[in-house]
Enzyme design. Structure first.
Site, PDB file in Angstrom:
ATOM      1  N   GLY A   1       0.830  -1.193   0.000  1.00  0.00           N
ATOM      2  CA  GLY A   1       0.000   0.000   0.000  1.00  0.00           C
ATOM      3  C   GLY A   1       0.862   1.240   0.000  1.00  0.00           C
ATOM      4  N   PRO A   2       0.265   2.407  -0.185  1.00  0.00           N
ATOM      5  CA  PRO A   2       1.019   3.659  -0.224  1.00  0.00           C
ATOM      6  C   PRO A   2       1.744   3.918   1.097  1.00  0.00           C
ATOM      7  CG  PRO A   2      -1.260   3.984  -0.940  1.00  0.00           C
ATOM      8  CD  PRO A   2      -1.183   2.627  -0.355  1.00  0.00           C
ATOM      9  N   SER A   3       2.785   4.752   1.056  1.00  0.00           N
ATOM     10  CA  SER A   3       3.483   5.147   2.278  1.00  0.00           C
ATOM     11  C   SER A   3       2.524   5.884   3.202  1.00  0.00           C
ATOM     12  CB  SER A   3       4.666   6.055   1.939  1.00  0.00           C
ATOM     13  OG  SER A   3       5.624   5.362   1.188  1.00  0.00           O
ATOM     14  N   GLY A   4       2.663   5.615   4.500  1.00  0.00           N
ATOM     15  CA  GLY A   4       1.809   6.274   5.479  1.00  0.00           C
ATOM     16  C   GLY A   4       0.433   5.672   5.621  1.00  0.00           C
TER      17      GLY A   4
ATOM     18  N   GLY B   1      -0.260   2.901   7.255  1.00  0.00           N
ATOM     19  CA  GLY B   1      -0.425   2.209   8.538  1.00  0.00           C
ATOM     20  C   GLY B   1       0.180   0.821   8.592  1.00  0.00           C
ATOM     21  N   LYS B   2       1.014   0.478   7.612  1.00  0.00           N
ATOM     22  CA  LYS B   2       1.564  -0.884   7.560  1.00  0.00           C
ATOM     23  C   LYS B   2       2.498  -1.149   8.744  1.00  0.00           C
ATOM     24  CE  LYS B   2       3.405  -0.318   3.457  1.00  0.00           C
ATOM     25  NZ  LYS B   2       3.016   1.098   3.224  1.00  0.00           N
ATOM     26  N   THR B   3       3.422  -0.229   9.008  1.00  0.00           N
ATOM     27  CA  THR B   3       4.372  -0.421  10.107  1.00  0.00           C
ATOM     28  C   THR B   3       3.655  -0.359  11.454  1.00  0.00           C
ATOM     29  OG1 THR B   3       6.178   0.490   8.775  1.00  0.00           O
ATOM     30  CG2 THR B   3       6.495   0.439  11.158  1.00  0.00           C
TER      31      THR B   3
ATOM     32  N   GLU C   1       9.867  -4.072   5.012  1.00  0.00           N
ATOM     33  CA  GLU C   1      10.563  -3.447   3.883  1.00  0.00           C
ATOM     34  C   GLU C   1      12.060  -3.762   3.933  1.00  0.00           C
ATOM     35  OE1 GLU C   1       9.637   0.683   3.780  1.00  0.00           O
ATOM     36  OE2 GLU C   1       7.496   0.357   3.994  1.00  0.00           O
TER      37      GLU C   1
END
Length: 595
Positions: A373-376, A378-380, A503
């Site tokens: 998904g795009p940066s920011g 909420g993945k991390t 990542e």
């Protein structure tokens, strides 16, 4: 945002010292020596009085000389022992304080560190505790012996001439009226000095630890100005402290001079009238000195006490902050059931927007799940919730049907192997970094096996000192790919049931990425794996891909399923695979490039 700092009361300061379990016997012995010094000093003026009243060479006997010499020797030895023992007690207290703070820092929850500057926290453990040590080792004994000296001197003066003593004591309330407001001002200044010192330490820590970023960004001038601002603020506080000290010293000197003039003038009249002997007047002057010197020390004691009280506030904040208990909960034996994320939502604070909203999915044992998904998006943050750095605001995470919060943090995290993009290493050897966190002795065979599976053995064996090679601060002496492989070896050595890769290849060159991907292949065998990846080419074979956008789960399925059904995922895939083909083949992207 920093937590509000509670006002430190005298009771809290006393309790903080009590909790360090100060060596009371040692302090008692030190006080005994201090009292001995003080008592001897009270006897000397009486001896001088007798000497003056009956002064003649024939009146001075050998016994008197020996007695006087013995008194001075006893006083010197007792004073030396007292200073040493009080210093030792102070060192004990500060060591225990630092131990408590260090232990607390290790069990504080991650949100605390989100809101605090690292340098400020370091300053609390070093500078603030140092103030408390100085107070105990240097000023506490002076205060107690000073009080004894004052009480003893005043008592003896009342016996010698009560009228002159009462006349002298009229100056005391005047001195107190002047000194009390100055003491309050010193407390405010010292508190400001401690806060500014903490901020300046924060700047130093940040700049020195990221000096390469500073230099590569040509930010030396900016950081110089930032540091200079802190230095100037400390300078201003130092001037304020100097002004208060400059007012205290003259007040004490003036009071002492007035008392000397008063005693010499009034005492001379009483000597001439026969009401007072010359020896009595000399004893009066000596006792006055023994009163005024301790008064100066007591003034310094209260100044230092105000500083120590100010230092206490920040230490109390740390000690009262919410902590996590790694051993509370059931022991997790094995992970052989799905990990279920059930309708979780999360925001970092009550006032901030939600980072994740109503997320639900499951991780099957031994399967690979990728999050894209795009940066920011909420993945991390999702990783942080799985590692239990934070608790969801709503919903829960389960292992099978059991909420993971029912398991102890220690046993839960022991089942997780985490490899991040940064691959943080600690200053030390390669061996220490691979074995970091292990609670048992690791054999050479285990170490080498983990390194081989991580494809790290090839470059380690080429190094002159092999596994004893120093990696430098944060592993700066190694390349990004080498650091990654050491992090993978560390994860392999833990033999985790759950693998989390954040990542982990995004910053590597293509050659390093190939080697690291091979290491990941070894690492993922038979493990429940969750991968965050910007490069879709690294996760197209995942059993499940989750697409997260703006904190919401908008797609779930295999690469082919999402490519057909999820327009944004298809856009991501087309964009990345086009870039990959143009880079590698120098040709425009066509339909045949689709995976």
């Amino acid at each position: 945002m920093s937590e509000p700092v509670p006002k430190a009361t005298w009771k809290q300061f006393y309790q903080l010292i009590q909790q360090t379990k100060p060596p009371k016997k040692l302090i008692a012995i030190a006080l005994t020596f201090s009292m001995t010094t003080t008592i001897v000093s009270l006897i000397v003026p009486l001896f001088t009085k007798s000497l003056v009243d009956g002064f003649s060479l024939s009146s001075i006997g050998v016994g008197q000389i020996v007695l006087l010499a013995a008194a001075f020797i006893v006083q010197a030895v007792a004073a030396g022992l007292s200073i040493y023992l009080f210093n030792r007690a102070g060192q004990h207290v500060v060591a225990k304080l630092r131990e408590r703070l260090w232990k607390k820092l290790l069990v504080l929850r991650v949100p605390y560190y989100d809101s605090q500057e690292t340098g400020e926290t370091i300053s609390r453990v070093t500078n603030d505790t140092g103030l408390v040590k100085g107070f105990i080792s240097e000023h506490l004994s002076s205060f107690i012996t000073g009080m004894v000296s004052i009480i003893g001197s005043v008592t003896l003066l009342l016996v010698l001439d009560w009228k002159m003593t009462l006349t002298m004591l009229t100056a005391v309330p005047l001195a107190v009226l002047a000194l009390v407001p100055l003491g309050r001002q010193m407390f405010k200044i010292s508190k400001g000095v401690q806060d500014e010192t903490a901020r300046f330490t924060g700047i130093l820590t940040q700049v020195v630890s990221e000096i390469r970023l500073v230099k590569s960004s040509n930010a030396e001038t900016v950081e110089y100005e930032r540091g200079l601002s802190g230095i100037n603020n400390l300078f201003k506080f130092g001037l304020k402290e100097g002004k208060v000290s400059a007012m205290i010293a003259p007040i004490m000197s003036t009071v002492m001079m007035l008392l000397l003039v008063l005693i010499i003038g009034y005492g001379g009249v009483r000597v001439s009238s026969g009401a007072l002997s010359a020896g009595d007047l000399v004893a009066f002057i000596l006792y006055l000195i023994q009163i005024m010197l301790p008064v100066t020390q007591i003034t310094q004691f209260f100044t230092q006490l105000q500083k120590a009280r100010g230092a206490t506030e920040r230490m109390i904040t740390i000690l009262h902050s919410e902590e996590e208990d790694p051993n509370t909960g059931r022991e997790l034996q094995k992970v052989d059931e799905p990990i279920v994320v059930d309708h979780i939502s999360f925001a970092y604070s009550q006032d901030s927007e939600a980072v994740l909203e109503d997320i639900s999915f499951s991780l099957q044992p031994g399967k690979v799940t990728a999050i894209v998904g795009p940066s920011g998006s909420g993945k991390t943050t999702l990783f942080s919730l799985l590692e239990r750095y934070y608790e969801p605001n709503s919903g829960e995470i389960l292992l099978g049907s059991e909420p993971i919060k029912n398991y102890s943090l220690q046993s839960w995290r022991a089942k997780i192997g985490y490899v991040s993009q940064e691959s943080p290493l600690l200053s030390g050897t390669i061996r220490n970094n691979i074995c970091y966190g292990m609670d048992r002795e690791v054999s050479d065979q285990e170490l080498q096996s983990a390194a081989a599976m991580a494809y790290a053995d090839s470059f380690i064996e080429e190094l002159p000192e092999k596994y004893e090679t120093q990696v430098g601060e944060r592993g700066i002496k190694l390349s990004g790919g080498q650091r990654q492989r050491i992090a993978i070896a560390r994860a392999l050595l833990r033999n985790p049931s759950i693998l989390m890769l954040d990542e982990a290849t995004s910053s590597l060159d293509s050659k390093s990425e190939i080697v690291v991907q091979q290491a990941f292949h070894n690492l993922m065998k038979g493990r429940t794996t969750l991968v965050i990846a910007h490069r879709l080419s690294t996760v197209v074979d995942a059993h499940q891909i989750l697409f997260v956008d703006k904190g919401k789960l908008t797609g779930k399925g295999t690469h082919f399923e999402l490519y057909e059904s999820h327009s944004l995922y298809r856009e991501f895939a087309d964009q990345q695979l086009r870039m990959k083909q143009e880079t590698e083949l120098g040709a425009p992207y066509g339909k045949e490039a689709r995976v």
